[in-house]
Design a protein around this motif. Sequence first.
Motif, PDB file in Angstrom:
ATOM      1  N   SER A   1     -57.222  -6.155  48.442  1.00 36.72           N
ATOM      2  CA  SER A   1     -58.458  -5.779  49.222  1.00 36.72           C
ATOM      3  C   SER A   1     -58.205  -6.193  50.893  1.00 36.72           C
ATOM      4  O   SER A   1     -58.404  -5.462  51.550  1.00 36.72           O
ATOM      5  CB  SER A   1     -59.606  -5.913  48.634  1.00 36.72           C
ATOM      6  OG  SER A   1     -60.072  -7.170  48.572  1.00 36.72           O
ATOM      7  N   GLN A   2     -58.122  -7.436  50.760  1.00 33.29           N
ATOM      8  CA  GLN A   2     -58.122  -8.328  52.333  1.00 33.29           C
ATOM      9  C   GLN A   2     -56.752  -7.771  52.868  1.00 33.29           C
ATOM     10  O   GLN A   2     -56.582  -7.841  54.068  1.00 33.29           O
ATOM     11  CB  GLN A   2     -58.324  -9.656  52.063  1.00 33.29           C
ATOM     12  CG  GLN A   2     -59.818 -10.009  51.581  1.00 33.29           C
ATOM     13  CD  GLN A   2     -59.657 -11.714  51.410  1.00 33.29           C
ATOM     14  OE1 GLN A   2     -58.987 -12.335  51.000  1.00 33.29           O
ATOM     15  NE2 GLN A   2     -61.008 -12.258  52.041  1.00 33.29           N
TER      16      GLN A   2
ATOM     17  N   CYS B   1     -52.875 -13.807  52.076  1.00 40.19           N
ATOM     18  CA  CYS B   1     -53.499 -12.740  51.035  1.00 40.19           C
ATOM     19  C   CYS B   1     -52.637 -12.552  49.729  1.00 40.19           C
ATOM     20  O   CYS B   1     -53.052 -12.440  48.605  1.00 40.19           O
ATOM     21  CB  CYS B   1     -53.613 -11.454  51.856  1.00 40.19           C
ATOM     22  SG  CYS B   1     -54.682 -11.190  53.172  1.00 40.19           S
TER      23      CYS B   1
ATOM     24  N   SER C   1     -55.005 -11.086  46.919  1.00 33.88           N
ATOM     25  CA  SER C   1     -56.117 -10.309  47.567  1.00 33.88           C
ATOM     26  C   SER C   1     -55.603  -8.872  48.147  1.00 33.88           C
ATOM     27  O   SER C   1     -55.411  -9.099  49.271  1.00 33.88           O
ATOM     28  CB  SER C   1     -56.952 -11.156  48.418  1.00 33.88           C
ATOM     29  OG  SER C   1     -58.193 -10.395  48.908  1.00 33.88           O
TER      30      SER C   1
ATOM     31  N   ARG D   1     -55.196  -4.963  52.452  1.00 34.95           N
ATOM     32  CA  ARG D   1     -55.429  -3.861  52.911  1.00 34.95           C
ATOM     33  C   ARG D   1     -56.001  -3.709  54.488  1.00 34.95           C
ATOM     34  O   ARG D   1     -55.679  -2.896  55.384  1.00 34.95           O
ATOM     35  CB  ARG D   1     -56.270  -2.726  51.947  1.00 34.95           C
ATOM     36  CG  ARG D   1     -55.613  -2.278  50.639  1.00 34.95           C
ATOM     37  CD  ARG D   1     -56.047  -1.395  49.799  1.00 34.95           C
ATOM     38  NE  ARG D   1     -55.596  -1.219  48.424  1.00 34.95           N
ATOM     39  CZ  ARG D   1     -54.464  -0.496  48.446  1.00 34.95           C
ATOM     40  NH1 ARG D   1     -53.962   0.062  49.598  1.00 34.95           N
ATOM     41  NH2 ARG D   1     -53.907  -0.185  47.335  1.00 34.95           N
ATOM     42  N   GLN D   2     -57.285  -4.480  54.390  1.00 32.10           N
ATOM     43  CA  GLN D   2     -57.858  -4.777  55.722  1.00 32.10           C
ATOM     44  C   GLN D   2     -57.038  -5.206  56.794  1.00 32.10           C
ATOM     45  O   GLN D   2     -57.067  -4.557  57.855  1.00 32.10           O
ATOM     46  CB  GLN D   2     -59.305  -5.438  55.467  1.00 32.10           C
ATOM     47  CG  GLN D   2     -60.249  -4.803  54.522  1.00 32.10           C
ATOM     48  CD  GLN D   2     -61.409  -5.837  54.112  1.00 32.10           C
ATOM     49  OE1 GLN D   2     -61.437  -6.569  54.931  1.00 32.10           O
ATOM     50  NE2 GLN D   2     -62.052  -5.517  53.073  1.00 32.10           N
TER      51      GLN D   2
END
Length: 765
Positions: free
Chosen positions: A539-540, A532, A537, A542-543
């Motif tokens: 957003s990824q 990531c 990235s 955070r997931q």
Amino acid sequence: MHARINTAYLVNLLQTSIDTKAYSAGKLLHAHILRIGLSADTFLLNRLIELYSKSGHIHTARHLFDQMLEPNVYSWHSLLTAYCKQGQLDNAHELFSNMPERNTVSWNTLISAFARNHHETKALKVYSQMNAHGFSPTHITFASVLSACGGLAELEYGRVSHASAVKYGLHKNVYVGNALLSLYVKCSCPRDALIAFRELDEPNEVSFTAMMCGLVDNHQVEEAFEMFRLIQRSGIRIDSVTLSSVLRGCAKRRGLNFGWNGETDSDLPNTHGKQVHCFTIKLGFQGDLHVCNSLLDMYAKNGDMESAVVLFGNLSETSTVSWNVMISGFGQNHDKERAKEYMERMRGMGVEPDDVTYINMLAAYVKSGDVENGRLIFESMACPSLISWNAILSGYSQNEEHLKALKLFREMQFQNLRPDRTTLAIILSSCSEIGFLESGVQVHATSLKCVFPGDIYIASGLIGMYLKCGRVEAAVRIFDGLTQADIVCWNSLITGLSYNSLDKEAFTFFKRMLQMGMLPNEFSFATTLSCCTKLSSLSQGRQLHGLIIKDGYGNDVVVGSTLIDMYSKCGDVDEARVHFDMMPYKNIITWNEMIHGYAQNGCGDEAIFLYEDMICSGGIPDVITFIAALTACSHSGLVNLGLKIFNSMQQQYGLMPLADHYTCMIDCLGRAARFSEIQELIDKMSCKDDSVVWEVLLSSCRLHGNVTLARRAAEELIRLNPQNSAPYVLLANMYTSLGRWDDTEEIRAAMLERQVTKDPGFSWG
């Protein structure tokens, strides 16, 4: 100027990664360099090649080298040196053959590598080619060539090389002289060795010890003792190697009279050995285990086991060698009961006996890292078991002697001994570490022949090996062919894909792993978080963070540090700090990541507050911590604080500043135009041959119009690289901006005189 400062900063980070062999950090920097459009910067790419090489990822270094648009001599030499250091001599030779231009350093690098790695014939062949191409040999050349002659016992070739050394006036060089006397000793020509020894203007302890060892090996013990007396009279420092050599002589000549400083006492048994023993005590070597073991061996071989027993009982520490010498000594003197007693005592001390004393000691040697002694025991076995083969193979592999492991594995196959899954896993690991695809494919074929096609243990090794060698499709094919993959296989695949810069694919496989119901572990999360980060990235990331908390890995220090790095590099330093504060345990890497994250994102005050918090909480900063803190000070204009932190490195923590630290401080002071302090700093710094330091200084001087210091910086850069046009151009532009046209013309005239040409500009558009 911003681009230059950015380049200098990247170089600083790369140098830090090189010094610490931080491969992952280097990959991130590589990705950043590509992202900001500096993929054609030869200087940066050279540093990346050096980083990959020193981190053991020479395949990546070669891949990067092959992609370079304009590799320079340094590029070729970096890769050549890396191949040679890793023992990949075929690759080194191939690279050398393709070099557009070679110098003496190139030839010496290859010749020395062949000589060091027991490819003496190839070393001599390359040396002949060097002569044919008109290159003059140096002392390094002759030292390597003479060493190769000694290894081959090529006396005549050695004599010819000796004559060449005389022709070039290098035969009296201490390195050449030492190689010469070693050659003659190995060729059983001690008289010639003595002549070479006497021709040395300043023989050192290596010269004396090599001469003495050679005399002992040629059974000229009297002459060896005479050499030892000469060492005393010459005032040469006597070290443990010298003492051990003379003790070997004592052990070889039982009952020989040896007058110490002219004294003799032939009435006492083993007089010479006991006199050496007294001398070791006088010199303070009674606590040196190497010398003590040599003394034990001397007494044992002279049949004086009672003296050995007294010495052994007074040792402050013992090793396996100490026990083995005692047990072997009793055995040599036909005292089986005492040998048995010491074997039992050895077991009572938790040390396993070896094969010489009737018990298998191979595994113990391997675990201690003494693989060569383990190999000797292995070779002495009439019929080594598969466990013995695996133990010695594992020893070579764990000690990074992978080529030896592969060679021994081939011997195992020639003896028609069927390997088991442990054997294959060990060899696959060695193939992976050195990127040896050909052997890896052979092991793959052997695993199929031995009916291990679906073994997860071997499959994991195969996946890792193929990915390390860049064969992604083969690795994925093996993975997809597994009926059931465990977490190790999944991690091998995800890590390998990331290693090959296939971070999107790695993330895809991570999601597939979750869909298959496989629970990730801390290594899965850390690797995927790094993906990531490299993909920027957030957003990824955070997931993934949410999943980490859900699966209970939020408090893991490795995962936590990787999370901080991900948030910081993706620009969300506040979230990085939130997670940092929540971590119950932090190590130095965790603190460094957070401090560096603040520095990267221009939050200098926060970085320094955190640095001080770390110290208050009992943390001890390392060189990386100081780079992060000084970078923060530089970027945020905290000059006085930067000076205080810089001075504390050595005064409080005993850390010598590196070039990166000086670069940070010069940048920090330069931004504030505090050039008098810069002057004091550069006068006392030890890294005056680091071009980045002077580049940063020149940029600062140009910004503030400090001509005097700019000229010094430019002169230093020209000294380091006379053909680099950058310092000439920067200094000329500075003079032009100040209206000093005569000085500008002077710079241009100097460029013309030295045939320095300005690199043409070009557009990416």
